[in-house]
Design an enzyme around this catalytic site. Structure first.
Site, PDB file in Angstrom:
ATOM      1  N   LYS A 194       1.135  -1.457   0.389  1.00 49.20           N
ATOM      2  CA  LYS A 194       0.194  -0.210  -0.022  1.00 49.20           C
ATOM      3  C   LYS A 194       1.065   1.185  -0.024  1.00 49.20           C
ATOM      4  CE  LYS A 194      -3.189   2.385   2.371  1.00 49.20           C
ATOM      5  NZ  LYS A 194      -3.446   3.153   4.269  1.00 49.20           N
ATOM      6  N   ALA A 281      -9.306   5.230   4.951  1.00 48.11           N
ATOM      7  CA  ALA A 281      -9.502   6.858   6.087  1.00 48.11           C
ATOM      8  C   ALA A 281     -11.132   7.281   5.632  1.00 48.11           C
ATOM      9  CB  ALA A 281      -7.882   7.890   5.468  1.00 48.11           C
ATOM     10  N   ASN A 303      -8.985   2.019  10.489  1.00 49.84           N
ATOM     11  CA  ASN A 303      -8.032   1.275  11.767  1.00 49.84           C
ATOM     12  C   ASN A 303      -8.760   2.614  13.342  1.00 49.84           C
ATOM     13  OD1 ASN A 303      -4.265   1.557  12.170  1.00 49.84           O
ATOM     14  ND2 ASN A 303      -5.849   1.081  13.343  1.00 49.84           N
ATOM     15  N   THR A 304      -8.337   3.648  13.006  1.00 55.38           N
ATOM     16  CA  THR A 304      -8.830   4.362  14.066  1.00 55.38           C
ATOM     17  C   THR A 304     -10.149   4.095  14.618  1.00 55.38           C
ATOM     18  OG1 THR A 304      -6.869   6.255  13.256  1.00 55.38           O
ATOM     19  CG2 THR A 304      -8.714   6.843  15.020  1.00 55.38           C
TER      20      THR A 304
END
Length: 351
Positions: A194, A281, A303-304
């Site tokens: 990535k 994102a 992720n977050t």
């Protein structure tokens, strides 16, 4: 006796004359007695060569060459490692299309999970398991040479069970991104990567000029590149024409949790691409993931949204269900939007 003393003195002299060398390891000066090879340095530091990659004076050292690569006074070594990166119950079109492919690799789960920001590697492993993800993104970072026994991600997420997707998180230039990918390839041998080249530390938006440059270099070197990019349909098409493996436009700034901010552009990118398109994102909760999938995305990377939830394990499971539900809804085809009401109960035969 004199001979023995001389022999002993000779041994002492030989020991004292062993060359002392200073080697820079991950930016820190370390003293060693020579002669040295990369293998002896790793052994003295206590690292398992199978879990790391080594760069000597900006050139990657192949794992098979550790024993034959000399290290001399003034050499600079970088030692890096990776850190933390459905059921088929419904027999329908959705079940048939449950899987997806990228660069010749087939996956069932359309959820890709990052491995950063968790409290520890144990929580990372539990969250990944709950998410059902088969691909995890991993960042390449320097090892802690002061604590070679420190846990590593590979001790908790088996690379034989999960596909590691090395990414270039934290890179702000094409040169740094390409160097990072080369190190990642040496550490684990993966060609599916990535690419992420950031523009600034405030927005973490992609620097598309540097991204295009890095893409060109990595594709030429034979990497299968999944590219984090802006939600610009023109740029997305350019990346596809350059030979990328997947297009990964942002939904919103990294870590913002704002959800899909530009569904129109995402839809245009999806409709005009023959490659997998994954939202990368900006997802904050399960409904954001479902919306991205309902637009027709092939997958979602996050992720977050999981790691910073109050209960990351439960949120990981929620994201799994959201991605599956969103994909199923997309394949089912939503009803048309109407300006006026349309009763669901038949009007004929009213009393």
């Amino acid at each position: 006796m004199t001979h023995n003393m001389m022999a002993g003195g000779g041994r002492r002299l030989a020991k004292e004359s062993a060359p002392h060398m200073q080697v820079q390891i991950n930016g820190e000066a370390r003293e060693f007695e020579g002669p040295l090879t990369v293998e002896t340095v790793l052994r003295r530091l206590g690292f398992d060569p199978r879990k790391i990659a080594v760069e000597r004076n900006l050139e990657i050292v192949p794992k098979g060459a550790y024993g034959g690569t000399e290290v001399i006074d003034g050499d600079r070594l970088e030692i890096v490692h990776f850190i933390g990166g459905g059921s088929g119950a419904v027999q329908s079109q959705a079940a048939e299309e449950h899987g997806w492919q990228v660069a010749g690799h087939r996956f069932d789960s359309r959820l890709i999970v990052g491995t950063g920001k968790y409290r520890d590697f144990a929580e990372t492993a539990r969250a990944v398991e709950a998410s059902g993800a088969e691909i995890v993104t991993v960042a390449v970072r320097r090892v802690n040479i002061s604590n070679p026994g420190e846990p590593m991600l590979v001790d908790f997420l088996d690379p034989k069970k999960y596909t590691y997707l090395p990414n270039t998180a934290g890179c702000y230039s094409a040169e740094d991104a390409v160097r990072t990918i080369r190190l990642a390839h040496e550490a684990g041998g993966w060609k599916l990567v990535k690419l992420e080249v950031l523009g600034d530390q405030t927005t973490l938006y992609p620097n598309m000029i540097e991204t295009l440059s890095a893409t060109e270099m990595l594709v030429k070197e034979g990497f299968d590149v999944m590219v984090y990019c802006s939600d610009d349909p023109i740029m997305a098409k350019k990346l596809e024409d350059m030979g990328c493996a997947a297009i990964m436009p942002l939904a919103a700034p990294i870590g913002s949790g704002l959800g899909v901010q530009n569904p129109v552009n995402l839809r245009i990118i999806i409709e005009n691409s023959s490659l997998p398109v994954l939202v990368d994102a900006g997802v904050g909760t399960a409904s954001d993931a479902a919306i991205a999938m309902e637009l027709g995305c092939d997958g979602v990377l996050m992720n977050t949204a999981i790691a910073e939830a109050k209960d990351p394990i439960s949120m990981a499971h929620a994201m799994r269900l959201a991605v599956e539900a969103g994909r199923l809804a997309y394949l089912a085809g939503r009803m048309a939007k109407k300006q006026y009401a349309d009763p669901s109960s038949p009007l004929g035969g009213l009393i």
